[in-house]
Write an enzyme that holds these catalytic residues in place. Structure first.
Site, PDB file in Angstrom:
ATOM      1  N   HIS A 305       9.433   0.202   2.911  1.00 41.85           N
ATOM      2  CA  HIS A 305       9.474   0.840   4.222  1.00 41.85           C
ATOM      3  C   HIS A 305      10.016   2.258   4.065  1.00 41.85           C
ATOM      4  O   HIS A 305      10.887   2.508   3.247  1.00 41.85           O
ATOM      5  CB  HIS A 305      10.387   0.061   5.185  1.00 41.85           C
ATOM      6  CG  HIS A 305      10.128   0.398   6.608  1.00 41.85           C
ATOM      7  ND1 HIS A 305      10.703   1.479   7.231  1.00 41.85           N
ATOM      8  CD2 HIS A 305       9.317  -0.173   7.528  1.00 41.85           C
ATOM      9  CE1 HIS A 305      10.267   1.541   8.479  1.00 41.85           C
ATOM     10  NE2 HIS A 305       9.429   0.556   8.687  1.00 41.85           N
ATOM     11  N   ASP A 362       5.662  -6.641   8.625  1.00 41.54           N
ATOM     12  CA  ASP A 362       4.308  -7.188   8.468  1.00 41.54           C
ATOM     13  C   ASP A 362       4.235  -8.360   7.505  1.00 41.54           C
ATOM     14  O   ASP A 362       3.181  -8.996   7.392  1.00 41.54           O
ATOM     15  CB  ASP A 362       3.376  -6.069   7.974  1.00 41.54           C
ATOM     16  CG  ASP A 362       3.199  -5.022   9.056  1.00 41.54           C
ATOM     17  OD1 ASP A 362       3.407  -3.830   8.764  1.00 41.54           O
ATOM     18  OD2 ASP A 362       2.905  -5.399  10.201  1.00 41.54           O
TER      19      ASP A 362
HETATM   20  C1  SDX Z   1       4.860  -0.463   9.143  1.00 38.94           C
HETATM   21  O1  SDX Z   1       7.352   3.718   9.823  1.00 38.94           O
HETATM   22  C2  SDX Z   1       7.507   2.616  10.467  1.00 38.94           C
HETATM   23  O2  SDX Z   1       8.472   2.399  11.166  1.00 38.94           O
HETATM   24  C3  SDX Z   1       6.355   1.621  10.291  1.00 38.94           C
HETATM   25  C4  SDX Z   1       6.535   0.244  10.912  1.00 38.94           C
HETATM   26  C5  SDX Z   1       6.572   0.287  12.418  1.00 38.94           C
HETATM   27  O3  SDX Z   1       7.113  -0.625  13.014  1.00 38.94           O
HETATM   28  O4  SDX Z   1       5.934   1.214  12.998  1.00 38.94           O
HETATM   29  O5  SDX Z   1       7.696  -0.370  10.409  1.00 38.94           O
HETATM   30  C6  SDX Z   1       5.333  -0.652  10.547  1.00 38.94           C
HETATM   31  O6  SDX Z   1       3.984   0.335   8.925  1.00 38.94           O
HETATM   32  C7  SDX Z   1       5.545  -1.229   8.039  1.00 38.94           C
HETATM   33  C8  SDX Z   1       4.988  -0.865   6.623  1.00 38.94           C
HETATM   34  C9  SDX Z   1       3.694  -1.653   6.418  1.00 38.94           C
HETATM   35  N1  SDX Z   1       3.028  -1.177   5.171  1.00 38.94           N
HETATM   36  C10 SDX Z   1       3.018  -1.963   4.068  1.00 38.94           C
HETATM   37  O7  SDX Z   1       3.587  -3.036   3.963  1.00 38.94           O
HETATM   38  C11 SDX Z   1       2.191  -1.381   2.937  1.00 38.94           C
HETATM   39  C12 SDX Z   1       2.938  -1.512   1.612  1.00 38.94           C
HETATM   40  N2  SDX Z   1       4.100  -0.593   1.609  1.00 38.94           N
HETATM   41  C13 SDX Z   1       3.898   0.732   1.209  1.00 38.94           C
HETATM   42  O8  SDX Z   1       2.702   1.248   0.916  1.00 38.94           O
HETATM   43  C14 SDX Z   1       5.106   1.665   1.362  1.00 38.94           C
HETATM   44  O9  SDX Z   1       6.243   0.961   1.061  1.00 38.94           O
HETATM   45  C15 SDX Z   1       5.232   2.333   2.723  1.00 38.94           C
HETATM   46  C16 SDX Z   1       3.966   3.013   3.108  1.00 38.94           C
HETATM   47  C17 SDX Z   1       5.610   1.336   3.758  1.00 38.94           C
HETATM   48  C18 SDX Z   1       6.347   3.370   2.606  1.00 38.94           C
HETATM   49  O10 SDX Z   1       5.916   4.324   1.725  1.00 38.94           O
HETATM   50  P1  SDX Z   1       6.801   5.611   1.341  1.00 38.94           P
HETATM   51  O11 SDX Z   1       8.071   5.624   2.125  1.00 38.94           O
HETATM   52  O12 SDX Z   1       5.913   6.802   1.421  1.00 38.94           O
HETATM   53  O13 SDX Z   1       7.243   5.315  -0.134  1.00 38.94           O
HETATM   54  P2  SDX Z   1       6.361   5.659  -1.412  1.00 38.94           P
HETATM   55  O14 SDX Z   1       4.930   5.286  -1.175  1.00 38.94           O
HETATM   56  O15 SDX Z   1       6.687   7.057  -1.820  1.00 38.94           O
HETATM   57  O16 SDX Z   1       6.967   4.615  -2.478  1.00 38.94           O
HETATM   58  C19 SDX Z   1       8.190   4.908  -3.200  1.00 38.94           C
HETATM   59  C20 SDX Z   1       8.062   4.144  -4.520  1.00 38.94           C
HETATM   60  C21 SDX Z   1       6.777   4.474  -5.290  1.00 38.94           C
HETATM   61  O17 SDX Z   1       7.033   4.181  -6.643  1.00 38.94           O
HETATM   62  P3  SDX Z   1       7.407   5.463  -7.639  1.00 38.94           P
HETATM   63  O18 SDX Z   1       6.281   6.479  -7.503  1.00 38.94           O
HETATM   64  O19 SDX Z   1       8.754   5.969  -7.139  1.00 38.94           O
HETATM   65  O20 SDX Z   1       7.485   4.841  -9.007  1.00 38.94           O
HETATM   66  O21 SDX Z   1       7.986   2.728  -4.239  1.00 38.94           O
HETATM   67  C22 SDX Z   1       6.721   2.235  -4.675  1.00 38.94           C
HETATM   68  C23 SDX Z   1       5.807   3.428  -4.804  1.00 38.94           C
HETATM   69  O22 SDX Z   1       4.767   3.177  -5.751  1.00 38.94           O
HETATM   70  N3  SDX Z   1       6.245   1.312  -3.623  1.00 38.94           N
HETATM   71  C24 SDX Z   1       5.629   0.167  -3.851  1.00 38.94           C
HETATM   72  C25 SDX Z   1       5.425  -0.409  -2.579  1.00 38.94           C
HETATM   73  N4  SDX Z   1       5.917   0.408  -1.633  1.00 38.94           N
HETATM   74  C26 SDX Z   1       6.437   1.471  -2.292  1.00 38.94           C
HETATM   75  N5  SDX Z   1       5.213  -0.428  -5.000  1.00 38.94           N
HETATM   76  C27 SDX Z   1       4.587  -1.627  -4.851  1.00 38.94           C
HETATM   77  N6  SDX Z   1       4.370  -2.259  -3.668  1.00 38.94           N
HETATM   78  C28 SDX Z   1       4.766  -1.665  -2.522  1.00 38.94           C
HETATM   79  N7  SDX Z   1       4.549  -2.264  -1.358  1.00 38.94           N
END
Ligand code: SDX
Length: 426
Positions: A305, A362
């Protein structure tokens, strides 16, 4: 007023510091370009606040979520979704009198032009429900083109109640269209969530019997999704509304933004991921390794998140509710076990620990929707229905504060000036 100092290129720029009611600190850079000629850069706005807001408070480090000061735990366990909608939009829980008036006023507005059905019927039955919902919401402007005078509380109340009345009908119609069922109207005076549930599940060939377990589960899920401060779709609603686009058009844009699989579309992607793990023989570690593999685009959907670097408080509530609903409905779904084991494995893995990746809202919600016989592709529609009052609340706050049109800047890194060359010389 506290000040921050920025020194660059021999210049010292003083910036005001805003302290929020929960002691959050914001450095106000609204004069930065004027005073210094330069801007900040923050792709994805990970460090940038777009506004001051009184609607919702999130504390990502401690897993706190409050709507207008009320904890999400209190609201999810004690309130109903219509009360929470009033709280988010108007800042206070409704009195009994206000609540009764809400139901009457919503019922008054709970009719759609019959031509909306004709638009719905033009969609292929296989069309994704989020595309149908976004288009139908936008189409409501065609039937009600009057723009909202935000200085007129009555006009805004009418517009908000129109949405609270009509969007649930569109959700029910989209749900029933895909199943080839007749499109029902309901009677909101029987209860807001009660009527939403009835409009969705009533069968033409038998007397509708309300299932309180289903109503309570949907009520809780709608409350848990009702707002989440400046998330992607809410920021979209605010920025579209800031151009003075209409309320329905702004909400329709929020629905489209929510559809993305990194945002609201994740609940559908989580169920598809859990089902593929189950079908692959439940090999959880293979999927955990895929999620860690930088050469693999696969992510553990429902994990991580932008704000919560701790457990998403909503996920905790939904995980408990998933147990209760499956037990009360007498369902033994192996998907829940897969989800729980995946959570346990990830919580022990250094990759997830280092990046503070926990289950988000989710991760467990789809398990409940599935138990309620709501198909995967409808999960994000249910998220949109829940988020509607939050979008309205933020649109109202932005417009009544007369915030400026949203127009971020950029740093250009393209070609410098060059002469045009006619095609016969290229
Ligand atoms: C919602 O914003 C809100 O409030 C949203 C929400 C709401 O109520 O409106 O809460 C609803 O959208 C919840 C999130 C639902 N999405 C997912 O579950 C999709 C999977 N999660 C991600 O793609 C990710 O965690 C996000 C999009 C939720 C957050 O992304 P960020 O903050 O941009 O973080 P990032 O992509 O820069 O990740 C940081 C690191 C990276 O690794 P490094 O490059 O540092 O090595 O964490 C890793 C990412 O690769 N990472 C994951 C991951 N999420 C982040 N690796 C594997 N699986 C994951 N799910």
């Amino acid at each position: 007023m506290k000040k921050a100092k920025l020194t660059f290129d021999g210049k010292v720029i003083e910036l005001d510091v805003i302290v929020g009611s929960e002691n959050e600190i914001g450095i106000d850079i609204s004069r930065l370009k004027t005073d210094s000629g330069f801007i900040t850069l923050d792709p994805g706005f990970k460090n940038t606040g777009s506004c001051e807001s009184k609607v919702t408070f999130l504390d990502g480090e401690n897993g706190v979520l409050r709507y207008r000061g009320y904890s999400i735990e209190d609201l999810a366990n004690n309130a109903d979704f219509l009360e929470v909608s009033h709280l988010l939009i108007y800042g206070e829980l409704p009195t009994k009198k206000q609540y009764k008036k809400l139901l009457v006023d919503i019922q008054e507005r709970s009719v759609l032009d019959e031509d909306v059905k004709k638009i719905l019927e033009t969609f292929p039955r296989s069309a994704h429900p989020m595309g149908m919902l976004s288009s139908l919401t936008s189409s409501l402007v065609a039937f009600d083109p009057s723009s909202v005078d935000v200085t007129n509380e009555e006009e805004m109340y009418d517009a908000f109640l129109n949405l609270l009345a009509k969007i649930p009908i569109l959700v029910a119609w989209v749900f029933r269209r895909r199943r080839g069922l007749p499109l029902e109207y309901g009677d909101f005076s029987q209860g807001y969530v009660e009527n939403i549930t009835k409009m969705m599940f009533k069968m033409p060939n038998k007397k509708y019997v309300e299932n309180k377990v289903v109503v309570n589960a949907i009520n809780k899920l709608l409350i848990l999704h009702a707002d989440h401060e400046q998330n992607c779709s809410t920021s979209t609603v605010r920025i579209v509304g800031s151009s003075q686009a209409g309320l329905f058009a702004s909400i329709s844009s929020g629905i489209s933004a929510l559809w993305g699989r990194l945002h609201g579309g994740a609940n559908q992607a989580v169920l598809e991921m859990l089902e593929s793990i189950l079908n692959d023989g439940g090999d959880i570690s293979a999927y955990i390794n895929k999620a860690k593999d930088k050469n693999d685009t696969f992510r553990l959907m429902g994990f991580g998140h932008r704000v919560y670097k701790n457990f998403d408080p909503r996920a905790k509530i939904i995980k408990k509710a998933a147990h209760e609903v499956l037990h009360d409905l007498g369902i033994n779904d192996p998907i829940l076990d897969i989800a729980k084991n995946l959570e346990i494995e990830a919580s022990k893995d250094q990759y997830f620990i280092d990046r503070k990746l926990y289950p988000n809202v989710d991760f467990y919600s789809g398990i409940i929707y599935k138990a309620l016989n709501i198909p995967n592709e409808m999960f994000t529609v249910m998220f949109a229905l829940g988020r509607l009052p939050g979008w309205i609340a933020h649109w109202r706050e932005m417009r009544t504060k007369k915030e400026p049109i949203g127009r971020p800047r950029q740093i250009y890194t393209g070609e410098k000036l060059r002469e045009f060359i006619s095609i016969d010389k290229r």
